[in-house]
Design an enzyme around this catalytic site. Structure first.
Site, PDB file in Angstrom:
ATOM      1  N   GLU A  62       3.601  18.278 -22.439  1.00  0.00           N
ATOM      2  CA  GLU A  62       4.963  17.881 -22.829  1.00  0.00           C
ATOM      3  C   GLU A  62       5.647  19.092 -23.446  1.00  0.00           C
ATOM      4  O   GLU A  62       5.172  19.620 -24.440  1.00  0.00           O
ATOM      5  CB  GLU A  62       4.876  16.732 -23.838  1.00  0.00           C
ATOM      6  CG  GLU A  62       6.217  16.171 -24.200  1.00  0.00           C
ATOM      7  CD  GLU A  62       6.189  15.462 -25.550  1.00  0.00           C
ATOM      8  OE1 GLU A  62       7.063  14.619 -25.777  1.00  0.00           O
ATOM      9  OE2 GLU A  62       5.307  15.749 -26.378  1.00  0.00           O
ATOM     10  N   ASP A 111       0.141  16.336 -25.481  1.00  0.00           N
ATOM     11  CA  ASP A 111       1.270  16.031 -26.358  1.00  0.00           C
ATOM     12  C   ASP A 111       1.829  17.305 -27.000  1.00  0.00           C
ATOM     13  O   ASP A 111       1.066  18.181 -27.413  1.00  0.00           O
ATOM     14  CB  ASP A 111       0.756  15.082 -27.460  1.00  0.00           C
ATOM     15  CG  ASP A 111       1.864  14.412 -28.230  1.00  0.00           C
ATOM     16  OD1 ASP A 111       2.715  13.762 -27.601  1.00  0.00           O
ATOM     17  OD2 ASP A 111       1.878  14.532 -29.470  1.00  0.00           O
ATOM     18  N   ASP A 153      -4.228  10.908 -22.965  1.00  0.00           N
ATOM     19  CA  ASP A 153      -3.291  11.667 -23.781  1.00  0.00           C
ATOM     20  C   ASP A 153      -4.099  12.511 -24.759  1.00  0.00           C
ATOM     21  O   ASP A 153      -5.024  12.011 -25.393  1.00  0.00           O
ATOM     22  CB  ASP A 153      -2.408  10.685 -24.565  1.00  0.00           C
ATOM     23  CG  ASP A 153      -0.944  11.051 -24.514  1.00  0.00           C
ATOM     24  OD1 ASP A 153      -0.596  12.111 -25.070  1.00  0.00           O
ATOM     25  OD2 ASP A 153      -0.151  10.283 -23.940  1.00  0.00           O
ATOM     26  N   HIS A 166       7.156   6.688 -22.432  1.00  0.00           N
ATOM     27  CA  HIS A 166       7.131   5.805 -23.597  1.00  0.00           C
ATOM     28  C   HIS A 166       8.102   6.254 -24.695  1.00  0.00           C
ATOM     29  O   HIS A 166       8.225   5.584 -25.713  1.00  0.00           O
ATOM     30  CB  HIS A 166       5.711   5.757 -24.157  1.00  0.00           C
ATOM     31  CG  HIS A 166       5.286   7.094 -24.660  1.00  0.00           C
ATOM     32  ND1 HIS A 166       5.073   8.173 -23.811  1.00  0.00           N
ATOM     33  CD2 HIS A 166       5.091   7.567 -25.912  1.00  0.00           C
ATOM     34  CE1 HIS A 166       4.754   9.232 -24.520  1.00  0.00           C
ATOM     35  NE2 HIS A 166       4.758   8.894 -25.803  1.00  0.00           N
ATOM     36  N   ASP A 167       8.761   7.398 -24.506  1.00  0.00           N
ATOM     37  CA  ASP A 167       9.727   7.886 -25.497  1.00  0.00           C
ATOM     38  C   ASP A 167      11.173   7.685 -25.054  1.00  0.00           C
ATOM     39  O   ASP A 167      12.093   8.164 -25.716  1.00  0.00           O
ATOM     40  CB  ASP A 167       9.523   9.393 -25.749  1.00  0.00           C
ATOM     41  CG  ASP A 167       8.232   9.711 -26.486  1.00  0.00           C
ATOM     42  OD1 ASP A 167       7.707   8.814 -27.193  1.00  0.00           O
ATOM     43  OD2 ASP A 167       7.756  10.854 -26.369  1.00  0.00           O
TER      44      ASP A 167
HETATM   45  O1  ISL Z   1      10.797  11.189 -28.477  1.00  0.00           O
HETATM   46  C1  ISL Z   1      11.468  12.155 -28.680  1.00  0.00           C
HETATM   47  C2  ISL Z   1      12.920  12.013 -28.757  1.00  0.00           C
HETATM   48  O2  ISL Z   1      13.200  10.685 -28.926  1.00  0.00           O
HETATM   49  C3  ISL Z   1      10.903  13.487 -28.792  1.00  0.00           C
HETATM   50  O3  ISL Z   1      11.560  14.283 -29.709  1.00  0.00           O
HETATM   51  C4  ISL Z   1       9.422  13.372 -29.138  1.00  0.00           C
HETATM   52  O4  ISL Z   1       9.258  13.052 -30.476  1.00  0.00           O
HETATM   53  C5  ISL Z   1       8.758  14.664 -28.833  1.00  0.00           C
HETATM   54  O5  ISL Z   1       9.007  14.910 -27.482  1.00  0.00           O
HETATM   55  C6  ISL Z   1       7.262  14.569 -29.065  1.00  0.00           C
HETATM   56  O6  ISL Z   1       6.724  13.411 -28.478  1.00  0.00           O
HETATM   57  C7  ISL Z   1       5.345  13.207 -28.501  1.00  0.00           C
HETATM   58  O7  ISL Z   1       4.761  13.416 -29.759  1.00  0.00           O
HETATM   59  C8  ISL Z   1       5.136  12.514 -30.797  1.00  0.00           C
HETATM   60  C9  ISL Z   1       5.056  11.056 -30.368  1.00  0.00           C
HETATM   61  O8  ISL Z   1       5.723  10.249 -31.310  1.00  0.00           O
HETATM   62  C10 ISL Z   1       5.655  10.821 -29.006  1.00  0.00           C
HETATM   63  O9  ISL Z   1       5.456   9.483 -28.613  1.00  0.00           O
HETATM   64  C11 ISL Z   1       5.008  11.792 -28.065  1.00  0.00           C
HETATM   65  O10 ISL Z   1       5.402  11.607 -26.738  1.00  0.00           O
HETATM   66  C12 ISL Z   1       4.207  12.771 -31.934  1.00  0.00           C
HETATM   67  O11 ISL Z   1       2.881  12.790 -31.491  1.00  0.00           O
END
Ligand code: ISL
Ligand code: CA
Length: 566
Positions: free
Chosen positions: A262, A204, A98, A337-338
């Protein structure tokens, strides 16, 4: 259409804290991952993506990095990561990491220097702005709401200005407009690991590096709070494509590196193509979020909405077909993971249907065009945390901040808290962070410690990898056979064209995959009721696969039945 390893490959995502604990402290770690590489290989996986394991104070589970070249102590050492890379390569698998470079941790030395004084050479490495004064009162430069609630601006007494943080205040945003920052990122976060042999990156928040530096206020849609959602202002800023072209030219193109970015809040396919078309020289793939955000409500993800299968079809078709006739590539995934668990969100976690719907979704994911991503636990049909679990079992900063905000705004109103809790039970990020269920022993064999960092799901006695490995009719065995089939028919499934049939049907998803010599029809019953099969569609075809035993040609689909006709 050119063939590349990152197109054909099936990717398996690992969340380090929750995969496998090797030293009995209740937290998953790198040696734990390395010890299970044979398990991952046995699935038929080609590429492993590991979520952040870097040094971090863990305000956001490692997405807040304080040293790009070091490893979070509880996860292991740089040598452990070297061994993990080697272990993958020895087994003919690749591994991607990542890359989190929109922000760092507030404890990163770069931010510590930036915040030490306006004269520090690194002061400009983050985004500082003076206050706005309204009637003599201090206010942040604009009204944007952060992804984890509250303002995106945090006041710093020492500097006498605010700094920007799109996520937690412990995650200050880097100033990508400063070329020294970009070079430091390329060196510390990218070349360092590429030189060690990592095969690429999941990147990310890939569309947030370039900011609109005029910071206009977002329109007020939530009058209850001063902080307004500003996704369109935050994402896809003016220099985004320039930055990614530079990153690709200076770093990625020098290695045979895979990239998947992402890409939230970017609904226009033409816009997405600007990032991933091969000729644009930026990224190879992106994660587009329409399907995984499908049940998010207008107000927030924690007030979920009911969705119709036709909406699912519309989103699926859009992102399956947008690469037709051009040089782009697409991805397919229902979990990361989100998210919550796909069985709970698109299938049914009722014990009568959980395994069936997990297999039905496996048929979907392994027959779609593009690169397929599987999230740890999806292959054994793990489901959301039980509804009886109280808020104390949830650990995610996003979940807890939202819950506490509702508590504060409503003065702890019981009905309001029950309502938000129902949303949390469906869409919270915590569900996918529960420990992996290895076997039926204490704590599902995840850890030898009496206590794991997150509670183990109550169902590990029935849902676990060891039992499923021995059972030819398990979800795990089914996933393995489907991944094999995807490879055997890669022209058809990975590369073939995609056409939805019987679009208006709100119970059954049917689509045709086609290549020069072959044609397959996939029919998936998304309900827990029997559904009539559209016999016109299957004329002259035979069943290749079903998620029920046998290859029934019956004109009725059983609950959550999925079939492939060829
Ligand atoms: O998870 C989300 C909605 O529940 C998204 O809005 C998410 O926060 C967004 O897609 C960004 O995600 C990524 O960056 C974040 C981190 O918390 C997430 O785990 C990651 O996938 C900050 O680095
Ligand atoms: Ca451990």
């Amino acid at each position: 259409m050119t063939k590349e390893w990152w197109k054909e490959g099936v990717v398996y995502q690992i969340y380090p804290s929750s995969f496998k604990d090797s030293n009995g402290d209740g937290i998953g770690d790198i040696p734990g991952i390395t010890s299970e590489l044979d398990y991952i290989k046995s699935l038929g996986v080609d590429i492993i993506w590991v979520s952040p394991f870097y040094k971090s104070p863990q305000y956001d589970m490692g997405y807040d990095i304080s040293d790009y070249q070091d490893v979070y102590e509880q996860y292991g050492t740089v040598e452990d990561v070297d061994a993990l890379i080697q272990g993958c390569h020895d087994r003919g698998m690749r591994i991607i990491f990542d890359l989190v470079v929109n922000h760092t941790s507030h404890l990163h030395p770069w931010f510590q220097e930036s915040a030490s004084s306006k004269n520090n050479p690194k002061h400009d490495w983050y985004i500082w702005r003076p206050a706005r004064y309204i009637n003599g009162e201090r206010h942040p430069p604009c009204n944007w709401r952060g992804f984890f609630g509250g303002s995106v601006w945090e006041w710093d007494d020492n500097i006498g200005e605010y700094y920007l943080h799109l996520f937690a205040k412990e995650q200050p945003d880097l100033n990508w407009d400063n070329p020294d920052v970009r070079q430091a990122i390329y060196n510390d976060a990218m070349r360092f690991w590429l030189d060690k042999g990592v095969d690429g990156f999941r990147i990310d928040t890939v569309n947030m590096y370039s900011k609109r530096l005029d910071f206009p206020d977002a329109p007020v849609v939530e009058p209850d709070t001063p902080w307004q959602p500003a996704y369109d202002l935050i994402c896809n800023g003016p220099r985004m494509h320039e930055f990614l072209r530079e990153m690709n030219y200076e770093v990625l193109s020098k290695y045979d590196a895979m990239t998947v970015g992402e890409l939230p809040h970017t609904p226009d396919p033409a816009h997405v193509l600007g990032y991933i078309s091969a000729s644009a020289c930026q990224l190879q793939q992106v994660f587009q979020m329409d399907l995984v955000f499908l049940d998010f409500g207008e107000r927030s993800k924690y007030y979920p909405r009911k969705w119709a299968l036709t909406e699912f079809k519309e989103a699926l078709e859009k992102w399956q077909c947008f690469i037709e006739g051009n040089d782009g590539w697409t991805t397919n995934f229902l979990e990361n993971h989100d998210t919550g668990r796909s069985v709970s969100r698109y299938g049914s976690d009722d014990p009568r249907f959980a395994a069936l719907s997990a297999k039905m979704l496996a048929v979907l994911l392994t027959t779609l065009t593009g690169t397929t991503y599987v999230y740890q636990g999806q292959e054994i049909g793990m489901v959301n945390a039980p509804k009886t679990w109280p808020i104390e079992e949830y650990k995610d900063i996003e979940t807890l901040n939202y819950y506490n905000e509702v508590k504060q705004i409503t003065g702890g109103d019981k009905v309001a808290l029950e309502e938000v809790m129902r949303g949390i039970q469906l869409t919270a990020r915590d569900h996918n962070r529960l420990p992996f269920q290895w076997n039926a022993n204490a704590n599902a064999g995840f850890t030898s410690s009496a206590k794991s960092w997150m509670r183990v799901h109550d169902n590990y006695g029935v849902v676990n990898a060891t039992q499923q490995s021995e059972d030819p009719s398990s979800v795990l065995s089914f996933w393995k056979s489907m991944i094999r089939l995807r490879k055997q028919y890669s022209e058809l499934f990975v590369h073939g064209s995609f056409t939805i049939c019987d679009f208006e049907n709100e119970a059954v998803l049917s689509y045709v995959k086609e290549e020069t010599n072959k044609r397959a029809l996939v029919v998936l019953n998304f309900t827990d009721k029997p559904q009539e099969l559209n016999l016109k569609l299957v004329k002259d075809m035979t069943v290749l696969v079903s998620n029920y035993s046998g290859k029934s040609m019956e004109p009725v689909l059983k609950p959550f039945e999925g079939r492939i006709y060829i």
